[in-house]
Design a protein around this motif. Structure first.
Motif, PDB file in Angstrom:
ATOM      1  N   ARG A  22      61.958  23.969  -0.777  1.00  0.00           N
ATOM      2  CA  ARG A  22      61.535  24.353  -2.129  1.00  0.00           C
ATOM      3  C   ARG A  22      61.725  25.833  -2.419  1.00  0.00           C
ATOM      4  O   ARG A  22      61.282  26.304  -3.436  1.00  0.00           O
ATOM      5  CB  ARG A  22      60.057  23.922  -2.320  1.00  0.00           C
ATOM      6  CG  ARG A  22      59.931  22.401  -2.268  1.00  0.00           C
ATOM      7  CD  ARG A  22      58.491  21.910  -2.240  1.00  0.00           C
ATOM      8  NE  ARG A  22      58.519  20.450  -2.079  1.00  0.00           N
ATOM      9  CZ  ARG A  22      58.609  19.833  -0.902  1.00  0.00           C
ATOM     10  NH1 ARG A  22      58.657  20.551   0.210  1.00  0.00           N
ATOM     11  NH2 ARG A  22      58.678  18.518  -0.817  1.00  0.00           N
ATOM     12  N   ARG A  56      72.506  17.473   8.107  1.00  0.00           N
ATOM     13  CA  ARG A  56      71.318  18.187   8.620  1.00  0.00           C
ATOM     14  C   ARG A  56      71.228  18.055  10.132  1.00  0.00           C
ATOM     15  O   ARG A  56      70.791  18.965  10.835  1.00  0.00           O
ATOM     16  CB  ARG A  56      70.064  17.651   7.924  1.00  0.00           C
ATOM     17  CG  ARG A  56      70.041  18.111   6.466  1.00  0.00           C
ATOM     18  CD  ARG A  56      68.866  17.590   5.715  1.00  0.00           C
ATOM     19  NE  ARG A  56      67.619  18.068   6.313  1.00  0.00           N
ATOM     20  CZ  ARG A  56      66.461  17.455   6.076  1.00  0.00           C
ATOM     21  NH1 ARG A  56      66.427  16.376   5.298  1.00  0.00           N
ATOM     22  NH2 ARG A  56      65.341  17.911   6.605  1.00  0.00           N
ATOM     23  N   SER A 174      54.807  24.800   2.426  1.00  0.00           N
ATOM     24  CA  SER A 174      54.358  25.109   1.062  1.00  0.00           C
ATOM     25  C   SER A 174      53.094  24.336   0.702  1.00  0.00           C
ATOM     26  O   SER A 174      52.460  24.584  -0.316  1.00  0.00           O
ATOM     27  CB  SER A 174      55.461  24.752   0.060  1.00  0.00           C
ATOM     28  OG  SER A 174      55.729  23.346   0.151  1.00  0.00           O
TER      29      SER A 174
HETATM   30  C1  BV8 Z   1      53.002   8.602   1.585  1.00  0.00           C
HETATM   31  C2  BV8 Z   1      61.318  13.837   5.753  1.00  0.00           C
HETATM   32  C3  BV8 Z   1      51.961   6.550   1.120  1.00  0.00           C
HETATM   33  C4  BV8 Z   1      62.528  13.809   4.940  1.00  0.00           C
HETATM   34  C5  BV8 Z   1      59.558  14.380   4.196  1.00  0.00           C
HETATM   35  C6  BV8 Z   1      54.474   8.429  -5.322  1.00  0.00           C
HETATM   36  C7  BV8 Z   1      54.806   7.395  -4.456  1.00  0.00           C
HETATM   37  C8  BV8 Z   1      54.584   7.473  -3.079  1.00  0.00           C
HETATM   38  C9  BV8 Z   1      54.034   8.620  -2.564  1.00  0.00           C
HETATM   39  C10 BV8 Z   1      53.736   9.647  -3.423  1.00  0.00           C
HETATM   40  C11 BV8 Z   1      53.925   9.574  -4.794  1.00  0.00           C
HETATM   41  N1  BV8 Z   1      53.510  10.740  -5.366  1.00  0.00           N
HETATM   42  C12 BV8 Z   1      53.069  11.572  -4.392  1.00  0.00           C
HETATM   43  C13 BV8 Z   1      53.181  10.908  -3.236  1.00  0.00           C
HETATM   44  C14 BV8 Z   1      52.853  11.381  -1.958  1.00  0.00           C
HETATM   45  C15 BV8 Z   1      54.104  12.016  -1.391  1.00  0.00           C
HETATM   46  C16 BV8 Z   1      54.034  13.478  -1.763  1.00  0.00           C
HETATM   47  O1  BV8 Z   1      53.209  14.178  -1.244  1.00  0.00           O
HETATM   48  N2  BV8 Z   1      54.886  13.882  -2.706  1.00  0.00           N
HETATM   49  C17 BV8 Z   1      54.855  15.267  -3.141  1.00  0.00           C
HETATM   50  C18 BV8 Z   1      56.267  15.759  -3.368  1.00  0.00           C
HETATM   51  C19 BV8 Z   1      53.992  15.344  -4.401  1.00  0.00           C
HETATM   52  N3  BV8 Z   1      54.033  11.810   0.030  1.00  0.00           N
HETATM   53  C20 BV8 Z   1      54.646  10.759   0.582  1.00  0.00           C
HETATM   54  O2  BV8 Z   1      55.379  10.012  -0.016  1.00  0.00           O
HETATM   55  C21 BV8 Z   1      54.310  10.544   2.036  1.00  0.00           C
HETATM   56  N4  BV8 Z   1      53.978   9.178   2.239  1.00  0.00           N
HETATM   57  O3  BV8 Z   1      52.290   9.153   0.798  1.00  0.00           O
HETATM   58  O4  BV8 Z   1      52.900   7.281   1.882  1.00  0.00           O
HETATM   59  C22 BV8 Z   1      51.697   5.321   1.861  1.00  0.00           C
HETATM   60  C23 BV8 Z   1      50.393   4.919   2.009  1.00  0.00           C
HETATM   61  C24 BV8 Z   1      50.137   3.741   2.668  1.00  0.00           C
HETATM   62  C25 BV8 Z   1      51.183   2.981   3.176  1.00  0.00           C
HETATM   63  C26 BV8 Z   1      52.517   3.415   3.045  1.00  0.00           C
HETATM   64  C27 BV8 Z   1      52.776   4.587   2.381  1.00  0.00           C
HETATM   65  C28 BV8 Z   1      55.511  10.813   2.915  1.00  0.00           C
HETATM   66  C29 BV8 Z   1      55.893  12.258   2.837  1.00  0.00           C
HETATM   67  C30 BV8 Z   1      57.008  12.527   3.831  1.00  0.00           C
HETATM   68  C31 BV8 Z   1      58.324  12.624   3.110  1.00  0.00           C
HETATM   69  N5  BV8 Z   1      59.321  13.122   4.015  1.00  0.00           N
HETATM   70  N6  BV8 Z   1      60.412  14.764   5.108  1.00  0.00           N
HETATM   71  C32 BV8 Z   1      63.386  14.977   5.257  1.00  0.00           C
HETATM   72  O5  BV8 Z   1      62.967  15.957   5.904  1.00  0.00           O
HETATM   73  O6  BV8 Z   1      64.537  14.892   4.811  1.00  0.00           O
HETATM   74  S1  BV8 Z   1      58.692  15.565   3.333  1.00  0.00           S
HETATM   75  C33 BV8 Z   1      59.595  17.008   3.082  1.00  0.00           C
HETATM   76  O7  BV8 Z   1      58.676  17.996   2.598  1.00  0.00           O
HETATM   77  C34 BV8 Z   1      60.131  17.668   4.296  1.00  0.00           C
HETATM   78  O8  BV8 Z   1      60.243  16.889   5.405  1.00  0.00           O
HETATM   79  C35 BV8 Z   1      59.163  18.776   4.642  1.00  0.00           C
HETATM   80  O9  BV8 Z   1      58.728  18.644   5.939  1.00  0.00           O
HETATM   81  C36 BV8 Z   1      58.053  18.489   3.755  1.00  0.00           C
HETATM   82  C37 BV8 Z   1      57.202  19.638   3.384  1.00  0.00           C
HETATM   83  O10 BV8 Z   1      58.035  20.708   3.001  1.00  0.00           O
HETATM   84  P1  BV8 Z   1      57.803  22.102   3.741  1.00  0.00           P
HETATM   85  O11 BV8 Z   1      58.046  21.902   5.194  1.00  0.00           O
HETATM   86  O12 BV8 Z   1      56.500  22.661   3.335  1.00  0.00           O
HETATM   87  O13 BV8 Z   1      59.003  22.937   3.165  1.00  0.00           O
HETATM   88  P2  BV8 Z   1      59.031  23.734   1.783  1.00  0.00           P
HETATM   89  O14 BV8 Z   1      60.445  24.114   1.531  1.00  0.00           O
HETATM   90  O15 BV8 Z   1      58.274  22.970   0.752  1.00  0.00           O
HETATM   91  O16 BV8 Z   1      58.201  25.060   2.088  1.00  0.00           O
HETATM   92  C38 BV8 Z   1      58.682  25.983   3.035  1.00  0.00           C
HETATM   93  C39 BV8 Z   1      57.620  27.063   3.168  1.00  0.00           C
HETATM   94  O17 BV8 Z   1      58.051  27.968   4.166  1.00  0.00           O
HETATM   95  C40 BV8 Z   1      57.433  27.868   1.891  1.00  0.00           C
HETATM   96  O18 BV8 Z   1      56.041  28.038   1.664  1.00  0.00           O
HETATM   97  C41 BV8 Z   1      58.071  29.225   2.206  1.00  0.00           C
HETATM   98  O19 BV8 Z   1      57.381  30.299   1.605  1.00  0.00           O
HETATM   99  C42 BV8 Z   1      57.928  29.296   3.689  1.00  0.00           C
HETATM  100  N7  BV8 Z   1      58.970  30.068   4.364  1.00  0.00           N
HETATM  101  C43 BV8 Z   1      60.288  30.162   4.035  1.00  0.00           C
HETATM  102  N8  BV8 Z   1      60.911  30.958   4.919  1.00  0.00           N
HETATM  103  C44 BV8 Z   1      59.982  31.352   5.827  1.00  0.00           C
HETATM  104  C45 BV8 Z   1      58.745  30.788   5.467  1.00  0.00           C
HETATM  105  N9  BV8 Z   1      57.619  31.006   6.163  1.00  0.00           N
HETATM  106  C46 BV8 Z   1      57.719  31.803   7.254  1.00  0.00           C
HETATM  107  N10 BV8 Z   1      58.865  32.370   7.665  1.00  0.00           N
HETATM  108  C47 BV8 Z   1      60.007  32.168   6.983  1.00  0.00           C
HETATM  109  N11 BV8 Z   1      61.146  32.752   7.413  1.00  0.00           N
END
Ligand code: BV8
Length: 229
Positions: A22, A56, A174
């Protein structure tokens, strides 16, 4: 014995050259999450999804752990505490650095899964929709990755560890994706101290007792050294 639970996200692997999701020019700015990280997207176009994860997987295999990964290994080995790393990341940099107590709650690029029979095996460098499951022979192989709408792995073990934690540290995430993003609240309810180490604070007021801002490859070794003295 003190118990420390560490949640890591894409930020811990950013300085190994692996993209975050993100940040600006992050993965979700180039790909439509719905097309490449949901079961529906996979059903629609398995070739596109395999291409996304093949790219990836190649990046992850060509990357190396950075100082943040190594500092967490030092913590596991030297702290008078039980340390568990729960990672949202699907790269294998934690294990390649030497972390042993590790849970990949969103799966791992090194794993392949058969969508028909549930068989798991080490993923080849590149997967394709025509690959056949080594166990049942069906052409329904997928990366062993948890997509949106799917239940993350080992949640019972994760909730149990968080419920018993004295210290919960969130590094490089994040805090946008649940249930991972809710773990810090579980830790607080269990009475743990909470620390966020991130490039930019995620501005979730009231969740973290302490916030250390900086790149993980500097901030994590700094914190580990301070913790161990
Ligand atoms: C679930 C694998 C329910 C893929 C990932 C509608 C339908 C279903 C579910 C939902 C829905 N609405 C919402 C949900 C829940 C949903 C969710 O949370 N959605 C969000 C977007 C709103 N979650 C799910 O769907 C989860 N499952 O809810 O199941 C259920 C219940 C019962 C029975 C069955 C099912 C599943 C979520 C997992 C999805 N898969 N990953 C892949 O990797 O390709 S998630 C994806 O986001 C990534 O894997 C990653 O791990 C994850 C989180 O992202 P971050 O790691 O935080 O990365 P990001 O870029 O966001 O942030 C990076 C941070 O690092 C920043 O803050 C930045 O400042 C910082 N940074 C950058 N550089 C540095 C640094 N910090 C330090 N040093 C640096 N150098």
């Amino acid at each position: 014995m003190k118990r420390i639970v560490i949640l890591t996200g894409a930020g811990v692997s950013a300085e190994s050259g692996l993209g975050t999701f993100r940040d600006k020019d992050g993965l979700w700015t180039k790909y439509d999450l719905a097309e490449v990280a949901t079961p529906e997207g996979f059903a629609q176009n398995p070739g596109l999804v395999h291409d996304f994860y093949n790219a990836r997987r190649a990046n992850a295999l060509d990357a190396g752990p950075n100082a943040a990964h190594h500092a967490l290994v030092r913590l596991e080995r030297e702290a008078q505490a039980e340390v568990l790393v729960v990672t949202q990341n699907v790269d294998d940099l934690h294990e390649r650095a030497g972390t042993t107590r590790l849970i990949h709650m969103h799966g791992c690029l090194t794993g392949a899964l058969c969508a028909s029979c549930g068989h798991r095996w080490p993923a080849p460098r590149a997967m394709s929709p025509t690959d056949l499951c080594p166990s049942c022979g069906a052409a329904t192989t997928r990366p062993d990755i948890v997509w949106f709408g799917e239940m993350p792995y080992q949640m019972d073990a994760i909730y149990e560890a968080v419920a018993g934690a004295d210290l919960f540290v969130s590094i490089g995430t994040s805090g946008e994706v649940y249930p991972a993003a809710g773990l810090v609240e579980e830790a607080r309810m269990a009475g743990a101290e909470t620390l966020e180490i991130n490039l930019e604070p995620t501005n979730r007021p009231g969740l973290f007792d302490e916030v250390i801002q900086g790149p993980a490859s500097e901030a994590v070794p700094g914190w580990v050294s301070a913790y161990l003295t």
